[in-house]
Design a protein around this motif. Structure first.
Motif, PDB file in Angstrom:
ATOM      1  N   TYR A  73       0.892  -1.361   0.110  1.00  0.00           N
ATOM      2  CA  TYR A  73       0.061  -0.005  -0.016  1.00  0.00           C
ATOM      3  C   TYR A  73       0.819   1.348   0.058  1.00  0.00           C
ATOM      4  O   TYR A  73       0.222   2.191  -0.085  1.00  0.00           O
ATOM      5  N   SER A  76       3.915   4.823   5.056  1.00  0.00           N
ATOM      6  CA  SER A  76       3.007   5.897   5.866  1.00  0.00           C
ATOM      7  C   SER A  76       3.506   6.193   7.014  1.00  0.00           C
ATOM      8  O   SER A  76       4.296   5.401   7.721  1.00  0.00           O
ATOM      9  N   ASP A  77       3.316   7.307   7.467  1.00  0.00           N
ATOM     10  CA  ASP A  77       3.914   7.788   8.731  1.00  0.00           C
ATOM     11  C   ASP A  77       3.138   7.045   9.782  1.00  0.00           C
ATOM     12  O   ASP A  77       3.797   6.816  10.873  1.00  0.00           O
ATOM     13  N   SER A  81      -4.463   5.189  10.235  1.00  0.00           N
ATOM     14  CA  SER A  81      -4.773   6.345   9.929  1.00  0.00           C
ATOM     15  C   SER A  81      -5.861   6.379   8.523  1.00  0.00           C
ATOM     16  O   SER A  81      -5.860   5.460   7.996  1.00  0.00           O
ATOM     17  N   ARG A  82      -6.367   7.520   8.444  1.00  0.00           N
ATOM     18  CA  ARG A  82      -7.151   7.674   7.395  1.00  0.00           C
ATOM     19  C   ARG A  82      -6.333   7.644   5.929  1.00  0.00           C
ATOM     20  O   ARG A  82      -7.034   6.886   5.123  1.00  0.00           O
ATOM     21  N   LYS A  83      -5.221   8.160   6.179  1.00  0.00           N
ATOM     22  CA  LYS A  83      -4.614   8.102   4.846  1.00  0.00           C
ATOM     23  C   LYS A  83      -4.136   6.539   4.428  1.00  0.00           C
ATOM     24  O   LYS A  83      -4.328   6.180   3.463  1.00  0.00           O
ATOM     25  N   ARG A  84      -3.760   5.920   5.398  1.00  0.00           N
ATOM     26  CA  ARG A  84      -3.535   4.305   5.015  1.00  0.00           C
ATOM     27  C   ARG A  84      -4.949   3.609   4.576  1.00  0.00           C
ATOM     28  O   ARG A  84      -4.844   3.044   3.884  1.00  0.00           O
ATOM     29  N   ILE A  86      -7.526   4.865   3.118  1.00  0.00           N
ATOM     30  CA  ILE A  86      -7.768   5.331   1.901  1.00  0.00           C
ATOM     31  C   ILE A  86      -6.649   4.644   0.642  1.00  0.00           C
ATOM     32  O   ILE A  86      -7.076   4.009  -0.309  1.00  0.00           O
ATOM     33  N   SER A  87      -5.649   4.540   0.984  1.00  0.00           N
ATOM     34  CA  SER A  87      -4.676   3.647   0.127  1.00  0.00           C
ATOM     35  C   SER A  87      -5.163   2.250   0.041  1.00  0.00           C
ATOM     36  O   SER A  87      -4.811   1.588  -0.799  1.00  0.00           O
ATOM     37  N   ASP A  90      -8.272   2.028  -2.124  1.00  0.00           N
ATOM     38  CA  ASP A  90      -7.815   2.518  -3.815  1.00  0.00           C
ATOM     39  C   ASP A  90      -7.225   1.296  -4.239  1.00  0.00           C
ATOM     40  O   ASP A  90      -7.650   0.657  -5.437  1.00  0.00           O
ATOM     41  N   TRP A 131      -9.651   2.767  11.930  1.00  0.00           N
ATOM     42  CA  TRP A 131     -10.309   3.458  10.575  1.00  0.00           C
ATOM     43  C   TRP A 131     -10.774   2.044   9.892  1.00  0.00           C
ATOM     44  O   TRP A 131     -10.432   1.076   9.651  1.00  0.00           O
ATOM     45  N   ASP A 245      -7.251  14.554  14.839  1.00  0.00           N
ATOM     46  CA  ASP A 245      -6.425  15.329  13.857  1.00  0.00           C
ATOM     47  C   ASP A 245      -6.294  16.699  13.956  1.00  0.00           C
ATOM     48  O   ASP A 245      -5.467  17.386  13.342  1.00  0.00           O
TER      49      ASP A 245
END
Length: 477
Positions: A73, A76-77, A81-84, A86-87, A90, A131, A245
């Motif tokens: 994926y 990631s920091d 997380s939301r970013k992870r 979404i990835s 996707d 998440w 956040d």
């Protein structure tokens, strides 16, 4: 767009987790991937357990190792997380289409479910959270819609956390498939088989053609109204955010109000409190997060929340660039406890004398063993300070401040202690011309076609109220 449901799936009675998973497995049109990080395969397990999973599950994956997760994926920091999330959605949804759309796309609607979660472990004793989301089609070859949520897991045992995670994940998938045309029912169904003692949903975002016209600000209001959480938040641009956040390790200044509408007094109170907050030694040049808080009590009208009226208020606050907090905290000490989950920095509360009087009204604390004293201990437990705006009695014209406010005789020494030690402080440099302005009076003038209200409201807000005909505004009778 209508939900992809058949007659056999239209039963509106509440069903348990096993029944939900089995119903999905028996629905030949639903086919997809489960990707889970951090808590094993807790959601996928329900679909295998009830049987018939071959009709639903294209793939399950638990990218438990961080190196494996990064390889699939991307780096990631933060893994939870939301970013992870979404990835993950996707990657898995695109891969599903790439591999199966040509062969199954004409008879299936595809979905990708993902979660990334941190539960209790032998080395981690913090509160569990995660998440979770689903990207899904409602018609063959159709554009996908999406739901993402953030959950706090409140069980003390790891096994119980995992069970709750599996239940709410199954509820989310079921709601996406069969309740997507009823967002309020979808939100309520997330807690089927669960209680608030076990799990909390403090953020939700709906997107895609399935939810065309749905306002996510109303969706997070539903989270609070239906008791999935006690507070939810969105920024001035309407973006729904998870509280950490915004608040994590930040000083916070909050003004509570009805904002119906925002008046000159509203902004003067906030601006003057902000000035004094910044001057505190603990701030050291730090810029605080500023929140405008509306409680359910402030939103209720005749026992219900008027959604049009709610959106009028938040549209005005958004125009002012303010982040909005919706809460179910009638008492200020509960608000402070909520903020203290995310920050140990200074907390400032901007309020008027009438609200300060309520804080010292003992009748509001009969549910606490320690009564008023316990409530004050909780309120000032952290680095909290009250900035109090003066109030002018509309009958007598007398001005009350934090220093001269009348207090019950048996509480005077306690109150004097708070004043002398600067827990409570009057707002200085306030505009005396704004003291006679009350939002309820402004609202009445707007609705009675009295143009004098325009002098009581900031000019940009006057234009918005007139342009959008908010709060019952009309040009004339």
């Amino acid at each position: 767009m209508a939900a992809a449901t058949g007659p056999e799936f239209m039963n509106t009675e509440k069903i348990d987790t096993n029944q939900k998973a089995l119903q999905i497995n028996m629905d030949a049109k639903k086919y997809g991937t489960f990707a889970e990080i951090g808590a094993g395969q807790e959601v996928a397990r329900w679909f295998f357990h009830v049987g018939g999973a071959a009709g639903t599950v294209a793939k399950t994956i638990s990218a438990y190792d961080m190196g494996i997760s990064d390889a699939i994926y991307g780096t990631s920091d933060r893994y939870v997380s939301r970013k992870r999330l979404i990835s993950m959605l996707d990657y898995e949804f695109n891969l599903l289409l790439e591999r199966l759309d040509a062969t199954r796309g004409s008879k299936c609607t595809f979905f990708a479910f993902a979660d990334t979660v941190a539960t209790h472990s032998f080395t981690r004793h913090e509160e569990g959270h995660g998440w979770m989301g689903i990207r899904f089609q409602t018609e063959c070859h159709g554009e996908a819609s999406q739901i993402i949520i953030h959950v706090r897991m409140l069980d003390k045992e790891n096994a119980r956390e995992q069970e709750a995670l599996g239940i709410i994940g199954t509820n989310l998938i079921y709601g996406a498939f069969y309740l997507n045309q009823k967002p309020e029912a979808l939100i309520g169904s997330l807690m089927d088989g669960l209680t608030r003692e076990r799990i909390e949903v403090d953020m939700i975002k709906l997107s895609g053609p399935c939810f065309h016209g749905a306002d996510n600000r109303l969706m997070i209001l539903q989270l609070v109204q239906q008791g999935l959480t006690d507070a939810a938040m969105f920024t001035a641009d309407g973006e729904i955010v998870q509280p950490s956040d915004i608040l994590y390790k930040k000083a916070v200044l909050v003004e509570r109000g009805s904002f119906r509408p925002v008046t000159n007094t509203t902004l003067d109170m906030l601006d003057r409190a902000h000035e004094q907050f910044l001057a505190e030694p603990s701030m050291k040049g730090e810029q605080p997060v500023v929140l405008m808080e509306m409680t359910l009590r402030n939103l209720l009208s005749e026992g219900t929340v008027d959604h049009k009226d709610f959106l009028a208020r938040v549209d005005i606050l958004s125009a002012l660039g303010k982040t909005v907090l919706i809460s179910n905290y009638a008492r200020y000490y509960k608000l402070v406890a909520y903020l203290s989950r995310y920050t140990q920095k200074s907390i400032g509360l901007a309020l008027g004398v009438p609200s300060l009087r309520e804080i010292f009204d003992e009748k509001f604390y009969t549910d606490l063993e320690g009564g008023l004293l316990e409530s004050l201990g909780r309120l000032f437990k952290s680095s909290v300070k009250l900035y109090v705006y003066p109030w002018r009695d509309p009958v007598t014209g007398k001005v009350s401040t934090a220093e001269n406010m009348r207090i019950a005789p048996h509480l005077q020494n306690l109150y004097a202690y708070l004043i002398e030690n600067h827990y409570v402080e009057s707002i200085q440099k306030h505009n005396v011309e704004y003291l006679p302005i009350f939002s309820r009076d402004v609202l009445a003038r707007i609705q009675c076609y009295d143009p004098s209200w325009e002098t009581m409201v900031p000019a940009p807000i006057v234009e918005i109220i007139k342009r959008d005909k908010l709060f019952g505004f009309r040009e004339s009778r």
